[in-house]
Write a protein that holds these residues in place. Structure first.
Motif, PDB file in Angstrom:
ATOM      1  N   CYS A 100     -25.248  -9.288   8.580  1.00 38.37           N
ATOM      2  CA  CYS A 100     -25.565 -10.129   7.426  1.00 38.37           C
ATOM      3  C   CYS A 100     -24.452  -9.965   6.394  1.00 38.37           C
ATOM      4  CB  CYS A 100     -26.909  -9.697   6.843  1.00 38.37           C
ATOM      5  SG  CYS A 100     -27.326 -10.501   5.288  1.00 38.37           S
ATOM      6  N   CYS A 102     -24.684  -9.134   3.452  1.00 37.59           N
ATOM      7  CA  CYS A 102     -24.902  -8.000   2.554  1.00 37.59           C
ATOM      8  C   CYS A 102     -24.358  -6.705   3.145  1.00 37.59           C
ATOM      9  CB  CYS A 102     -26.387  -7.838   2.241  1.00 37.59           C
ATOM     10  SG  CYS A 102     -27.349  -7.202   3.619  1.00 37.59           S
ATOM     11  N   CYS A 124     -33.188 -10.727   7.121  1.00 40.84           N
ATOM     12  CA  CYS A 124     -32.301  -9.571   7.081  1.00 40.84           C
ATOM     13  C   CYS A 124     -33.180  -8.360   6.761  1.00 40.84           C
ATOM     14  CB  CYS A 124     -31.237  -9.749   6.007  1.00 40.84           C
ATOM     15  SG  CYS A 124     -30.250  -8.267   5.768  1.00 40.84           S
ATOM     16  N   CYS A 127     -31.701  -7.351   2.858  1.00 41.46           N
ATOM     17  CA  CYS A 127     -31.700  -8.197   1.656  1.00 41.46           C
ATOM     18  C   CYS A 127     -32.634  -9.373   1.897  1.00 41.46           C
ATOM     19  CB  CYS A 127     -30.278  -8.668   1.322  1.00 41.46           C
ATOM     20  SG  CYS A 127     -29.653  -9.910   2.452  1.00 41.46           S
TER      21      CYS A 127
HETATM   22 ZN   LIG Z   1     -28.680  -8.952   4.260  1.00 40.19          ZN
END
Ligand SMILES: [Zn+2]
Length: 135
Positions: A100, A102, A124, A127
């Motif tokens: 992801c 993040c 995810c 996040c």
């Molecule tokens: Zn994420």
């Protein structure tokens, strides 16, 4: 989002007998040997349709599998209205640990991949972003 119910052409509250009837109606209409009107579900090939119809029947005829599928379907619908799509990926290109933005990874389960007819939305684990996986 296309569901097994859409594929069989019955409502999601259909009784087992209705599902059975819907399955036999669909399998007759999509079977490559017998069929003449395949155009009803987009432009997928008739073999693919037979696979989808068979898969839908396999899940919806079984009380436990149907229950699990209904829960999954509800989750997908909820996500559809609420999520922020972080990435989009084809099922064939999906990695076991899909990263992801993040820096974390999407929480991919067997069920998610198994149930994909059209697409699935996967959260995810770290996040609030969601991954859209296409069949
Ligand atoms: Zn994420």
């Amino acid at each position: 989002m296309k569901s097994y119910y859409t594929i069989l052409g019955c409502p999601d509250y259909a009784q087992p007998a209705e599902i059975k009837e819907a399955y036999f109606r669909q399998i007759r209409s999509v079977h490559p040997d017998k069929n003449s009107n395949v155009e009803q579900l987009d432009d997928v090939s008739s073999e693919h349709l037979v696979t989808l119809v068979t898969k839908a029947w396999h899940v919806l005829r079984d009380t436990h599998l149907r229950e699990k599928y209904d829960i999954w379907l509800r989750e997908q619908h909820l996500k559809e209205t609420r999520s922020v799509i972080g990435e989009e990926v084809k099922l064939s290109e999906l990695e076991a640990e899909e990263p992801c933005r993040c820096g974390g990874f999407y929480d991919i389960s067997e069920t998610d991949l198994d149930q994909i007819v059209d697409f699935a939305l996967i959260d995810c684990a770290h996040c609030s972003l969601t991954l859209k996986v296409f069949a």
